[in-house]
Design an enzyme around this catalytic site. Structure first.
Site, PDB file in Angstrom:
ATOM      1  N   THR A 201       0.797  -1.292  -0.039  1.00 34.04           N
ATOM      2  CA  THR A 201      -0.055   0.008   0.038  1.00 34.04           C
ATOM      3  C   THR A 201       0.970   1.009  -0.019  1.00 34.04           C
ATOM      4  OG1 THR A 201      -0.263   0.323   2.319  1.00 34.04           O
ATOM      5  CG2 THR A 201      -1.846  -1.071   1.282  1.00 34.04           C
ATOM      6  N   VAL A 247      -2.102   4.449  -0.942  1.00 31.94           N
ATOM      7  CA  VAL A 247      -3.210   3.921  -1.454  1.00 31.94           C
ATOM      8  C   VAL A 247      -3.505   2.518  -0.407  1.00 31.94           C
ATOM      9  CG1 VAL A 247      -4.795   2.714  -2.846  1.00 31.94           C
ATOM     10  CG2 VAL A 247      -3.444   4.715  -3.287  1.00 31.94           C
ATOM     11  N   HIS A 248      -4.136   2.607   0.908  1.00 34.25           N
ATOM     12  CA  HIS A 248      -4.303   1.526   1.666  1.00 34.25           C
ATOM     13  C   HIS A 248      -5.542   0.703   1.548  1.00 34.25           C
ATOM     14  CE1 HIS A 248      -0.638   2.988   4.085  1.00 34.25           C
ATOM     15  NE2 HIS A 248      -1.393   4.160   4.499  1.00 34.25           N
ATOM     16  N   ASP A 249      -6.531   1.317   1.968  1.00 32.21           N
ATOM     17  CA  ASP A 249      -8.057   0.248   1.776  1.00 32.21           C
ATOM     18  C   ASP A 249      -8.364  -0.134   0.469  1.00 32.21           C
ATOM     19  OD1 ASP A 249      -7.566   0.369   4.708  1.00 32.21           O
ATOM     20  OD2 ASP A 249      -9.681   1.666   4.744  1.00 32.21           O
TER      21      ASP A 249
END
Ligand SMILES: [Ca+2]
Length: 324
Positions: A201, A247-249
Protein backbone atom coordinates in the site's frame (compact mmCIF):
# COMPACT_ATOMS: atom_id res chain seq x y z
CA UNK A 1 -19.17 -11.54 -9.36
CA UNK A 2 -17.86 -10.97 -5.83
CA UNK A 3 -20.40 -10.84 -3.02
CA UNK A 4 -18.76 -8.66 -0.38
CA UNK A 5 -19.27 -7.62 3.21
CA UNK A 6 -17.16 -4.51 3.74
CA UNK A 7 -15.88 -4.24 7.32
CA UNK A 8 -14.60 -0.72 7.77
CA UNK A 9 -13.68 2.21 10.09
CA UNK A 10 -14.32 5.22 7.81
CA UNK A 11 -11.85 6.95 7.55
CA UNK A 12 -10.82 8.74 4.35
CA UNK A 13 -9.21 5.78 2.58
CA UNK A 14 -12.12 3.60 3.74
CA UNK A 15 -14.48 6.03 2.01
CA UNK A 16 -12.40 5.92 -1.17
CA UNK A 17 -12.49 2.11 -1.09
CA UNK A 18 -16.26 2.11 -0.57
CA UNK A 19 -16.73 4.23 -3.68
CA UNK A 20 -14.46 1.81 -5.58
CA UNK A 21 -16.61 -1.17 -4.55
CA UNK A 22 -19.93 0.58 -5.10
CA UNK A 23 -18.96 1.50 -8.66
CA UNK A 24 -17.28 -1.73 -9.76
CA UNK A 25 -19.73 -3.92 -11.66
CA UNK A 26 -18.11 -7.17 -10.46
CA UNK A 27 -18.74 -6.37 -6.80
CA UNK A 28 -22.09 -6.87 -5.15
CA UNK A 29 -22.03 -5.24 -1.72
CA UNK A 30 -24.08 -7.33 0.70
CA UNK A 31 -23.47 -5.09 3.66
CA UNK A 32 -21.21 -2.60 5.36
CA UNK A 33 -20.13 -3.29 8.94
CA UNK A 34 -18.53 -0.58 11.05
CA UNK A 35 -15.78 -0.87 13.61
CA UNK A 36 -13.85 1.57 15.83
CA UNK A 37 -10.42 2.52 14.53
CA UNK A 38 -9.74 5.75 12.71
CA UNK A 39 -12.37 7.30 14.96
CA UNK A 40 -14.92 6.27 17.58
CA UNK A 41 -17.57 3.71 16.71
CA UNK A 42 -20.18 6.51 16.78
CA UNK A 43 -18.34 8.48 14.11
CA UNK A 44 -17.26 5.52 11.95
CA UNK A 45 -20.82 4.17 11.99
CA UNK A 46 -22.28 7.55 11.09
CA UNK A 47 -19.78 7.81 8.25
CA UNK A 48 -20.55 4.27 7.06
CA UNK A 49 -24.27 5.13 6.97
CA UNK A 50 -23.59 8.34 5.12
CA UNK A 51 -21.34 6.68 2.56
CA UNK A 52 -23.72 3.79 1.98
CA UNK A 53 -26.68 6.11 1.58
CA UNK A 54 -24.81 8.26 -0.89
CA UNK A 55 -23.02 5.63 -2.98
CA UNK A 56 -24.74 2.29 -2.25
CA UNK A 57 -28.25 3.23 -1.11
CA UNK A 58 -29.79 -0.25 -0.84
CA UNK A 59 -26.90 -1.77 1.12
CA UNK A 60 -27.50 -2.45 4.83
CA UNK A 61 -25.14 -1.07 7.47
CA UNK A 62 -24.56 -2.83 10.80
CA UNK A 63 -22.79 -1.28 13.75
CA UNK A 64 -19.80 -3.18 15.10
CA UNK A 65 -17.35 -3.22 17.97
CA UNK A 66 -16.63 -0.07 19.97
CA UNK A 67 -13.35 -1.39 21.38
CA UNK A 68 -10.78 -4.16 20.88
CA UNK A 69 -11.19 -7.58 22.51
CA UNK A 70 -8.77 -6.95 25.35
CA UNK A 71 -7.66 -3.32 25.25
CA UNK A 72 -8.96 0.19 25.54
CA UNK A 73 -10.32 1.79 22.38
CA UNK A 74 -7.59 3.86 20.75
CA UNK A 75 -7.87 7.64 20.49
CA UNK A 76 -9.25 8.85 17.13
CA UNK A 77 -6.48 9.82 14.71
CA UNK A 78 -8.04 13.17 13.84
CA UNK A 79 -4.78 14.62 12.52
CA UNK A 80 -4.91 12.01 9.74
CA UNK A 81 -8.63 11.61 8.97
CA UNK A 82 -10.05 14.87 10.35
CA UNK A 83 -12.29 15.48 13.35
CA UNK A 84 -15.25 13.99 11.44
CA UNK A 85 -13.25 11.01 10.12
CA UNK A 86 -13.89 12.21 6.58
CA UNK A 87 -11.20 14.83 6.11
CA UNK A 88 -13.13 17.63 7.86
CA UNK A 89 -15.57 17.78 4.97
CA UNK A 90 -18.36 17.51 7.56
CA UNK A 91 -20.59 16.02 4.90
CA UNK A 92 -21.82 13.23 7.14
CA UNK A 93 -22.53 15.71 9.92
CA UNK A 94 -25.03 17.47 7.70
CA UNK A 95 -27.00 14.29 7.18
CA UNK A 96 -30.11 13.60 9.21
CA UNK A 97 -28.81 11.58 12.17
CA UNK A 98 -32.23 10.34 13.22
CA UNK A 99 -33.03 9.02 9.76
CA UNK A 100 -29.54 7.56 9.53
CA UNK A 101 -29.86 5.72 12.84
CA UNK A 102 -33.19 4.22 11.84
CA UNK A 103 -31.53 2.87 8.70
CA UNK A 104 -29.07 0.80 10.76
CA UNK A 105 -29.47 -2.95 10.67
CA UNK A 106 -30.81 -4.16 14.02
CA UNK A 107 -28.03 -6.73 14.35
CA UNK A 108 -24.52 -6.21 15.64
CA UNK A 109 -21.91 -6.37 12.89
CA UNK A 110 -20.55 -9.79 13.87
CA UNK A 111 -24.08 -11.22 13.91
CA UNK A 112 -24.76 -9.66 10.51
CA UNK A 113 -21.60 -11.34 9.21
CA UNK A 114 -22.61 -14.75 10.60
CA UNK A 115 -26.16 -14.57 9.25
CA UNK A 116 -25.07 -13.42 5.80
CA UNK A 117 -22.33 -16.04 5.50
CA UNK A 118 -24.71 -18.80 6.61
CA UNK A 119 -27.34 -17.66 4.11
CA UNK A 120 -24.82 -17.82 1.24
CA UNK A 121 -22.37 -20.62 2.14
CA UNK A 122 -19.17 -20.50 0.10
CA UNK A 123 -20.10 -17.24 -1.62
CA UNK A 124 -19.23 -14.37 0.70
CA UNK A 125 -15.94 -12.47 0.68
CA UNK A 126 -15.06 -10.35 3.71
CA UNK A 127 -13.07 -7.24 2.82
CA UNK A 128 -11.79 -6.01 6.18
CA UNK A 129 -9.97 -2.70 6.33
CA UNK A 130 -10.15 -1.73 10.01
CA UNK A 131 -9.23 -3.45 13.28
CA UNK A 132 -10.37 -7.08 12.96
CA UNK A 133 -12.56 -7.18 16.07
CA UNK A 134 -15.86 -7.86 14.28
CA UNK A 135 -14.39 -10.82 12.40
CA UNK A 136 -12.90 -12.25 15.60
CA UNK A 137 -16.24 -11.86 17.40
CA UNK A 138 -18.01 -13.65 14.54
CA UNK A 139 -15.51 -16.53 14.75
CA UNK A 140 -15.91 -16.73 18.50
CA UNK A 141 -19.69 -16.92 18.29
CA UNK A 142 -19.83 -19.28 15.30
CA UNK A 143 -16.46 -20.89 14.50
CA UNK A 144 -17.96 -22.88 11.61
CA UNK A 145 -18.23 -19.76 9.47
CA UNK A 146 -14.52 -20.12 8.73
CA UNK A 147 -15.42 -23.03 6.45
CA UNK A 148 -18.32 -21.13 4.88
CA UNK A 149 -16.59 -17.88 3.89
CA UNK A 150 -15.18 -17.76 0.37
CA UNK A 151 -12.28 -15.49 1.14
CA UNK A 152 -11.06 -12.85 3.60
CA UNK A 153 -9.06 -9.91 2.25
CA UNK A 154 -7.47 -7.84 4.99
CA UNK A 155 -5.81 -4.45 4.69
CA UNK A 156 -3.26 -4.46 7.45
CA UNK A 157 0.13 -5.46 8.67
CA UNK A 158 3.64 -4.83 7.47
CA UNK A 159 6.16 -7.51 6.64
CA UNK A 160 9.33 -5.48 6.28
CA UNK A 161 9.99 -6.10 2.58
CA UNK A 162 11.03 -2.45 2.13
CA UNK A 163 12.27 -2.12 5.69
CA UNK A 164 8.84 -0.87 6.75
CA UNK A 165 7.38 -2.63 9.78
CA UNK A 166 4.67 -0.21 10.79
CA UNK A 167 3.07 3.19 10.53
CA UNK A 168 1.60 3.84 13.99
CA UNK A 169 4.59 2.37 15.80
CA UNK A 170 7.97 1.25 14.48
CA UNK A 171 6.62 -2.29 14.77
CA UNK A 172 2.94 -2.09 13.85
CA UNK A 173 0.48 -1.02 11.20
CA UNK A 174 -2.64 0.77 12.49
CA UNK A 175 -5.27 -1.95 11.97
CA UNK A 176 -3.04 -4.54 13.63
CA UNK A 177 -2.26 -2.40 16.68
CA UNK A 178 -5.98 -1.48 16.79
CA UNK A 179 -6.74 -5.04 17.89
CA UNK A 180 -3.73 -7.37 17.79
CA UNK A 181 -5.61 -10.19 19.55
CA UNK A 182 -8.37 -10.12 16.95
CA UNK A 183 -5.86 -10.06 14.10
CA UNK A 184 -4.04 -13.10 15.47
CA UNK A 185 -7.37 -14.96 15.74
CA UNK A 186 -8.43 -14.02 12.19
CA UNK A 187 -5.09 -15.08 10.67
CA UNK A 188 -5.28 -18.37 12.56
CA UNK A 189 -8.75 -19.40 11.40
CA UNK A 190 -9.34 -21.97 8.68
CA UNK A 191 -10.54 -19.57 6.01
CA UNK A 192 -8.52 -18.37 3.03
CA UNK A 193 -6.88 -15.09 4.06
CA UNK A 194 -5.04 -12.60 1.89
CA UNK A 195 -3.17 -9.79 3.66
CA UNK A 196 -2.62 -6.51 1.85
CA UNK A 197 -0.23 -4.55 4.03
CA UNK A 198 2.11 -1.59 3.94
CA UNK A 199 4.55 -3.59 1.79
CA UNK A 200 2.26 -2.85 -1.15
CA UNK A 201 0.00 0.00 0.00
CA UNK A 202 2.94 2.36 0.56
CA UNK A 203 4.25 1.50 -2.90
CA UNK A 204 0.93 2.58 -4.43
CA UNK A 205 0.60 6.36 -4.41
CA UNK A 206 -2.19 8.55 -5.71
CA UNK A 207 -0.41 11.80 -6.56
CA UNK A 208 -2.08 15.18 -6.38
CA UNK A 209 -2.23 15.18 -10.19
CA UNK A 210 -3.89 11.76 -10.23
CA UNK A 211 -6.51 12.91 -7.73
CA UNK A 212 -7.10 16.16 -9.64
CA UNK A 213 -7.70 14.15 -12.81
CA UNK A 214 -10.27 12.03 -10.97
CA UNK A 215 -11.94 15.22 -9.75
CA UNK A 216 -12.17 16.51 -13.31
CA UNK A 217 -13.01 13.28 -15.13
CA UNK A 218 -14.86 10.97 -12.75
CA UNK A 219 -18.05 12.85 -12.03
CA UNK A 220 -19.57 12.99 -8.56
CA UNK A 221 -17.41 10.12 -7.28
CA UNK A 222 -14.24 11.82 -8.50
CA UNK A 223 -15.20 15.14 -6.91
CA UNK A 224 -16.02 13.34 -3.65
CA UNK A 225 -12.65 11.55 -3.63
CA UNK A 226 -10.88 14.86 -4.21
CA UNK A 227 -12.77 16.66 -1.45
CA UNK A 228 -12.47 13.87 1.10
CA UNK A 229 -8.72 13.44 0.50
CA UNK A 230 -7.55 17.08 0.96
CA UNK A 231 -6.87 16.85 4.70
CA UNK A 232 -5.45 13.32 4.32
CA UNK A 233 -3.08 14.50 1.59
CA UNK A 234 -1.89 17.38 3.76
CA UNK A 235 -1.07 14.83 6.47
CA UNK A 236 0.94 12.73 4.00
CA UNK A 237 2.73 15.87 2.81
CA UNK A 238 3.68 17.00 6.31
CA UNK A 239 4.56 13.58 7.73
CA UNK A 240 6.22 11.86 4.77
CA UNK A 241 6.86 14.66 2.28
CA UNK A 242 4.62 12.79 -0.13
CA UNK A 243 2.98 14.67 -3.01
CA UNK A 244 -0.07 12.46 -2.74
CA UNK A 245 -1.48 9.69 -0.60
CA UNK A 246 -0.72 6.07 0.11
CA UNK A 247 -3.44 3.74 -1.17
CA UNK A 248 -4.28 1.57 1.83
CA UNK A 249 -7.87 0.31 1.91
CA UNK A 250 -8.53 0.46 -1.84
CA UNK A 251 -5.60 -1.91 -2.32
CA UNK A 252 -7.61 -4.66 -0.59
CA UNK A 253 -10.41 -4.09 -3.11
CA UNK A 254 -7.93 -4.13 -5.99
CA UNK A 255 -6.49 -7.41 -4.73
CA UNK A 256 -9.97 -8.93 -4.76
CA UNK A 257 -10.67 -7.71 -8.30
CA UNK A 258 -7.22 -8.26 -9.80
CA UNK A 259 -5.02 -10.55 -7.69
CA UNK A 260 -2.68 -10.92 -10.67
CA UNK A 261 -1.43 -7.39 -9.92
CA UNK A 262 0.04 -8.63 -6.63
CA UNK A 263 2.95 -10.92 -5.83
CA UNK A 264 2.21 -12.97 -2.75
CA UNK A 265 4.11 -15.14 -0.31
CA UNK A 266 2.45 -18.09 1.43
CA UNK A 267 2.79 -19.15 5.04
CA UNK A 268 1.20 -18.82 8.47
CA UNK A 269 1.12 -15.35 10.06
CA UNK A 270 1.26 -14.46 13.74
CA UNK A 271 0.53 -11.10 15.33
CA UNK A 272 2.33 -10.07 18.49
CA UNK A 273 -0.31 -9.23 21.09
CA UNK A 274 1.74 -7.72 23.90
CA UNK A 275 4.80 -5.64 24.63
CA UNK A 276 6.42 -2.81 22.73
CA UNK A 277 5.99 -4.59 19.38
CA UNK A 278 2.27 -5.33 19.82
CA UNK A 279 0.58 -5.46 16.43
CA UNK A 280 3.74 -6.64 14.67
CA UNK A 281 2.97 -9.19 11.94
CA UNK A 282 5.38 -12.04 11.27
CA UNK A 283 4.99 -14.66 8.56
CA UNK A 284 6.77 -17.98 8.43
CA UNK A 285 7.21 -18.38 4.68
CA UNK A 286 6.45 -21.87 3.39
CA UNK A 287 10.05 -22.15 2.19
CA UNK A 288 11.44 -21.46 5.69
CA UNK A 289 12.98 -24.73 6.72
CA UNK A 290 13.33 -24.68 10.51
CA UNK A 291 10.44 -25.83 12.69
CA UNK A 292 8.46 -23.02 14.33
CA UNK A 293 5.74 -24.52 16.55
CA UNK A 294 3.98 -21.20 17.09
CA UNK A 295 3.41 -20.98 13.33
CA UNK A 296 3.47 -24.56 12.06
CA UNK A 297 0.01 -25.68 13.17
CA UNK A 298 -1.69 -22.65 11.66
CA UNK A 299 -3.19 -22.24 8.19
CA UNK A 300 -1.26 -20.51 5.47
CA UNK A 301 -2.07 -16.90 4.54
CA UNK A 302 -1.22 -15.10 1.31
CA UNK A 303 0.85 -12.00 2.11
CA UNK A 304 1.25 -9.36 -0.59
CA UNK A 305 4.89 -8.46 -1.11
CA UNK A 306 4.79 -6.85 -4.56
CA UNK A 307 2.36 -4.79 -6.64
CA UNK A 308 1.94 -3.49 -10.18
CA UNK A 309 1.11 -0.06 -8.77
CA UNK A 310 0.43 1.75 -12.05
CA UNK A 311 -2.05 -0.92 -13.07
CA UNK A 312 -3.75 -0.77 -9.67
CA UNK A 313 -4.12 3.01 -10.02
CA UNK A 314 -5.45 2.62 -13.56
CA UNK A 315 -8.05 0.10 -12.35
CA UNK A 316 -9.28 2.51 -9.67
CA UNK A 317 -9.50 5.41 -12.12
CA UNK A 318 -11.29 3.36 -14.79
CA UNK A 319 -13.79 2.17 -12.19
CA UNK A 320 -14.59 5.69 -11.01
CA UNK A 321 -14.95 6.88 -14.59
CA UNK A 322 -17.42 4.06 -15.25
CA UNK A 323 -15.15 2.42 -17.83
CA UNK A 324 -15.09 -1.13 -16.49
CA1 LIG B 1 -9.56 1.61 7.41
Amino acid sequence: MHKVIYDTDPGVDDAMALVFQALHPQIELLGVTSVFGNSTIEITTRNALYLARRFAPTVPVARGAAAPLRRMAPEPVNWIHGDDGLGNTNTALQSDDAAAASALDARAAHRFIIDTVRALPGEVTLVAVGPLTNLALALREDPEIAQLVKQVVVMGGAFGTDGVNGNVSPAAEANMLGDPDAADIVFGAAWPVAIVGLDVTERTIMTTDYLAKLRDEAGEAGRFVWDVSRHYEAFHQSSAGLGGIYVHDSSAVAYLLAPQLYTTRSGPVRVLTDGIAAGHTIQKPTAFAAPAPDWDDRPSCEVCIGVEAEQMLALYARTLRGEV
